[in-house]
Design an enzyme around this catalytic site. Structure first.
Site, PDB file in Angstrom:
ATOM      1  N   PRO A  14      -2.017 -12.307  10.492  1.00 49.94           N
ATOM      2  CA  PRO A  14      -2.427 -11.939  12.192  1.00 49.94           C
ATOM      3  C   PRO A  14      -2.534 -10.574  12.175  1.00 49.94           C
ATOM      4  O   PRO A  14      -1.891  -9.677  11.692  1.00 49.94           O
ATOM      5  CB  PRO A  14      -1.025 -12.524  12.912  1.00 49.94           C
ATOM      6  CG  PRO A  14       0.038 -12.714  11.786  1.00 49.94           C
ATOM      7  CD  PRO A  14      -0.603 -12.529  10.422  1.00 49.94           C
ATOM      8  N   LYS A  41       9.381 -16.334 -11.127  1.00 49.55           N
ATOM      9  CA  LYS A  41       8.555 -14.986 -11.610  1.00 49.55           C
ATOM     10  C   LYS A  41       7.405 -15.712 -12.436  1.00 49.55           C
ATOM     11  O   LYS A  41       7.547 -16.520 -13.371  1.00 49.55           O
ATOM     12  CB  LYS A  41       9.462 -14.144 -12.557  1.00 49.55           C
ATOM     13  CG  LYS A  41       8.874 -13.035 -13.171  1.00 49.55           C
ATOM     14  CD  LYS A  41       9.580 -12.323 -13.985  1.00 49.55           C
ATOM     15  CE  LYS A  41       8.921 -11.081 -14.464  1.00 49.55           C
ATOM     16  NZ  LYS A  41       9.388 -10.675 -15.754  1.00 49.55           N
ATOM     17  N   VAL A  87      -1.987  -5.419  16.424  1.00 49.79           N
ATOM     18  CA  VAL A  87      -2.226  -4.698  17.471  1.00 49.79           C
ATOM     19  C   VAL A  87      -3.228  -5.522  18.315  1.00 49.79           C
ATOM     20  O   VAL A  87      -3.168  -5.340  19.588  1.00 49.79           O
ATOM     21  CB  VAL A  87      -2.891  -3.309  16.841  1.00 49.79           C
ATOM     22  CG1 VAL A  87      -4.191  -3.435  16.396  1.00 49.79           C
ATOM     23  CG2 VAL A  87      -2.651  -2.136  17.857  1.00 49.79           C
ATOM     24  N   ASP A 108      -3.731  -6.910   5.297  1.00 46.74           N
ATOM     25  CA  ASP A 108      -4.516  -7.716   6.000  1.00 46.74           C
ATOM     26  C   ASP A 108      -4.428  -9.302   5.389  1.00 46.74           C
ATOM     27  O   ASP A 108      -4.702 -10.302   6.262  1.00 46.74           O
ATOM     28  CB  ASP A 108      -6.245  -7.279   5.900  1.00 46.74           C
ATOM     29  CG  ASP A 108      -6.300  -6.086   6.814  1.00 46.74           C
ATOM     30  OD1 ASP A 108      -6.022  -6.087   7.944  1.00 46.74           O
ATOM     31  OD2 ASP A 108      -7.189  -5.043   6.171  1.00 46.74           O
ATOM     32  N   ASN A 160       0.763  -1.199  -0.091  1.00 45.03           N
ATOM     33  CA  ASN A 160      -0.231   0.046   0.035  1.00 45.03           C
ATOM     34  C   ASN A 160       0.987   1.220  -0.119  1.00 45.03           C
ATOM     35  O   ASN A 160       2.120   1.078  -0.061  1.00 45.03           O
ATOM     36  CB  ASN A 160      -1.124  -0.038   1.294  1.00 45.03           C
ATOM     37  CG  ASN A 160       0.007  -0.128   2.379  1.00 45.03           C
ATOM     38  OD1 ASN A 160       0.416   0.931   2.963  1.00 45.03           O
ATOM     39  ND2 ASN A 160      -0.251  -1.236   3.182  1.00 45.03           N
TER      40      ASN A 160
HETATM   41  O1  PMT Z   1       2.829   6.171   6.488  1.00 50.90           O
HETATM   42  P1  PMT Z   1       1.984   7.518   6.135  1.00 50.90           P
HETATM   43  O2  PMT Z   1       2.093   7.752   4.679  1.00 50.90           O
HETATM   44  O3  PMT Z   1       2.371   8.620   6.755  1.00 50.90           O
HETATM   45  O4  PMT Z   1       0.341   7.333   6.485  1.00 50.90           O
HETATM   46  C1  PMT Z   1       0.075   7.059   7.767  1.00 50.90           C
HETATM   47  C2  PMT Z   1      -1.127   6.278   7.902  1.00 50.90           C
HETATM   48  C3  PMT Z   1      -2.209   6.464   7.171  1.00 50.90           C
HETATM   49  C4  PMT Z   1      -0.632   4.805   7.273  1.00 50.90           C
HETATM   50  C5  PMT Z   1      -1.365   6.165   9.549  1.00 50.90           C
HETATM   51  O5  PMT Z   1      -1.987   7.300   9.815  1.00 50.90           O
HETATM   52  C6  PMT Z   1      -2.522   4.990   9.723  1.00 50.90           C
HETATM   53  O6  PMT Z   1      -3.591   5.276   9.549  1.00 50.90           O
HETATM   54  N1  PMT Z   1      -2.011   3.846  10.027  1.00 50.90           N
HETATM   55  C7  PMT Z   1      -2.812   2.681   9.990  1.00 50.90           C
HETATM   56  C8  PMT Z   1      -3.258   1.794   8.753  1.00 50.90           C
HETATM   57  C9  PMT Z   1      -4.027   0.787   8.825  1.00 50.90           C
HETATM   58  O7  PMT Z   1      -3.872  -0.400   8.645  1.00 50.90           O
HETATM   59  O8  PMT Z   1      -5.189   0.863   9.250  1.00 50.90           O
HETATM   60  P2  PMT Z   1      -6.501  -0.236   9.879  1.00 50.90           P
HETATM   61  O9  PMT Z   1      -7.625   0.575   9.988  1.00 50.90           O
HETATM   62  O10 PMT Z   1      -6.440  -1.057   8.565  1.00 50.90           O
HETATM   63  O11 PMT Z   1      -5.886  -1.051  11.202  1.00 50.90           O
HETATM   64  C10 PMT Z   1      -6.198  -0.840  12.418  1.00 50.90           C
HETATM   65  C11 PMT Z   1      -5.228  -0.770  13.131  1.00 50.90           C
HETATM   66  O12 PMT Z   1      -4.955  -2.260  13.164  1.00 50.90           O
HETATM   67  C12 PMT Z   1      -4.003  -0.307  12.796  1.00 50.90           C
HETATM   68  O13 PMT Z   1      -3.205   0.196  14.006  1.00 50.90           O
HETATM   69  C13 PMT Z   1      -3.017  -1.162  11.907  1.00 50.90           C
HETATM   70  O14 PMT Z   1      -1.518  -1.041  12.405  1.00 50.90           O
HETATM   71  C14 PMT Z   1      -3.307  -2.310  12.907  1.00 50.90           C
HETATM   72  N2  PMT Z   1      -3.233  -3.798  12.014  1.00 50.90           N
HETATM   73  C15 PMT Z   1      -4.077  -3.932  10.941  1.00 50.90           C
HETATM   74  C16 PMT Z   1      -4.001  -5.195  10.167  1.00 50.90           C
HETATM   75  C17 PMT Z   1      -3.052  -6.148  10.680  1.00 50.90           C
HETATM   76  N3  PMT Z   1      -2.976  -7.308  10.190  1.00 50.90           N
HETATM   77  N4  PMT Z   1      -2.477  -5.879  11.914  1.00 50.90           N
HETATM   78  C18 PMT Z   1      -2.508  -4.709  12.579  1.00 50.90           C
HETATM   79  O15 PMT Z   1      -1.779  -4.552  13.654  1.00 50.90           O
END
Ligand code: PMT
Length: 409
Positions: free
Chosen positions: A306, A290, A309, A280, A211
């Site tokens: 997994p 390839k 967080v 995810d 991403n």
């Molecule tokens: O890096 P930049 O360009 O500065 O952009 C910053 C950002 C937009 C990436 C940042 O501010 C941000 O929002 N980060 C979280 C991105 C994300 O994955 O959001 P989510 O809503 O999909 O996930 C929610 C939380 O779960 C996040 O804390 C994420 O780190 C965590 N997560 C998600 C999936 C996973 N498999 N494991 C996780 O720990």
């Protein structure tokens, strides 16, 4: 050279005193320390040093007029006030300090000081008798009472031949004192583990799913956390950000590697912050060669990664856990749902996709949710936002810690 000024926006005010000749060297030293410098000169300052000199050393056009249409079109005075992470007026004359005390807004520099929420520091420079004068001392006391910092003055021989207090501090000393403004002690002794950047999920040896996360938000937070005294370990996906001073960085590529590294380090930490945009899903099988372009369609089978967080939040001895929520719609309700579903202590919600903030950009705007509370932070640079977020995080972490201590007492 102190590193706290890296990426900091410093508005250097120059007022009309003989010490203005040192302001050029000061601007140069600030840039050497990593700061981005914009100079605002009063009309009288231009009698002592030219705007051209200050423009050359700061690398930016000089601002000198409140009513300059061209300047307002490029960066208006309110925008300039918002841009600043700190304002340093050097030299600050007796007249300027008096006007600042009165809250005057009759030139660009005083107007900016009124409009800015950034810290203001003055480096006084004047004749020793003027400095000692009760009127000046009262003005200095009054602006200090309003939170303005005073750097100096120093004692010694003055341009007019007098000896005493009133000399402007040397540029290197000013740079040092300014950098200390960014050093708070809110999280001294606190260990923070955090993630930042994207993850890359391999498809074959040369292709991956990822991403647009640049790591800017996470690295800005890491820097602000160390400035607040925390010991920071940053587990980072592939980004081209510079590692902030004093931060321990561990590089990983995939979500699985990030998960393993977090689980390996989390036990020594008091706070965990998941800023990373973790994929995810990953490919169920990674092709060892390839993949050749043989058919019209190609299907990839993905499986869940997994949730890092959420896994940290489930630990028996869990740290204070903070997640980010990146949403394209229903920002607050989706973020609140993640806060509860993942059992987090706090979530920082930002809008992504089709906005000038959020993923990849230099600026961000967020709403922080915790317990039943929420606080909005309007659009600003990720560096400035990070410092504001750290204050809130430190406050909430302290409250939670005190509650736990009461329960176990
Ligand atoms: O890096 P930049 O360009 O500065 O952009 C910053 C950002 C937009 C990436 C940042 O501010 C941000 O929002 N980060 C979280 C991105 C994300 O994955 O959001 P989510 O809503 O999909 O996930 C929610 C939380 O779960 C996040 O804390 C994420 O780190 C965590 N997560 C998600 C999936 C996973 N498999 N494991 C996780 O720990």
């Amino acid at each position: 050279m102190p590193k706290r000024l890296v990426n900091k926006n410093i508005l250097l005010g120059v007022t009309g005193g003989i010490a203005a000749y040192k302001s050029a060297d000061l601007a140069r030293r600030l840039r050497e320390a990593g700061a981005c410098v914009r100079v605002v000169m009063t009309q009288k300052a231009k009698e002592f040093i030219t705007p051209l000199t200050m423009q050359a050393v700061s690398g930016n056009p000089v601002h000198d007029d409140l009513f300059d249409l061209q300047a307002e079109a490029a960066m208006g005075h309110i925008e300039l006030a918002r841009w600043a992470d700190a304002i340093l007026v050097a030299p600050a004359t007796a007249d300027f300090i008096a006007r600042l005390r009165q809250g005057e807004a009759n030139d660009l520099l005083t107007t900016l000081c009124l409009a800015a929420s950034a810290p203001i520091a003055l480096a006084p420079a004047m004749n020793q008798a003027m400095w000692k004068n009760t009127a000046t001392q009262e003005n200095v006391q009054a602006v200090q009472d309003k939170g303005v910092k005073m750097f100096g003055p120093d004692a010694g021989e003055q341009a007019c031949g007098d000896v005493g207090y009133g000399r402007m501090l040397e540029p290197l000393e000013l740079v040092k004192q300014l950098s200390e403004l960014f050093e708070t002690k809110m999280l001294t002794g606190v260990n923070v583990l955090m993630t930042a950047g994207p993850t890359q999920e391999a498809i074959d040896p040369v292709r991956y799913i990822s991403n647009a996360s640049s790591g800017k938000m996470g690295y800005a937070l890491a820097q602000a956390l160390t400035e607040a005294g925390a010991k920071v370990t940053l587990i980072s996906g592939p980004v081209s950000q510079r590692t902030p001073e004093h931060v321990t960085r561990i590089n990983v590529i995939s979500a699985k590697e990030m998960y393993a590294s977090v689980m390996n380090h989390v036990h020594d930490n008091d706070i965990f912050i998941g800023v990373a945009a973790v994929a995810d899903y990953r490919c169920k099988t990674i092709s060892s060669q390839k993949i050749a372009k043989t058919s019209e369609e190609l299907q990839l089978v993905l499986e869940r990664n997994p949730d890092i967080v959420a896994s940290v939040a489930q630990l028996d001895k869990k740290p204070f856990v903070i997640g980010f929520a990146a949403e394209t719609e229903n920002l607050i309700s989706h973020a609140r749902a993640k806060l509860f579903r993942k059992k987090l202590d706090m979530i920082i919600a930002n809008q992504v996709g089709g906005t000038e903030t959020g993923i990849g950009s230099d600026e961000n705007a967020v709403t922080v949710l915790w317990c039943e509370q929420q606080q909005e932070f309007k659009r600003m640079s990720k560096q400035k936002l990070a410092r504001e977020l750290v204050s809130l995080i430190a406050e909430c972490y302290k409250i939670k810690n005190d509650e736990l201590r009461c329960l176990s007492a």
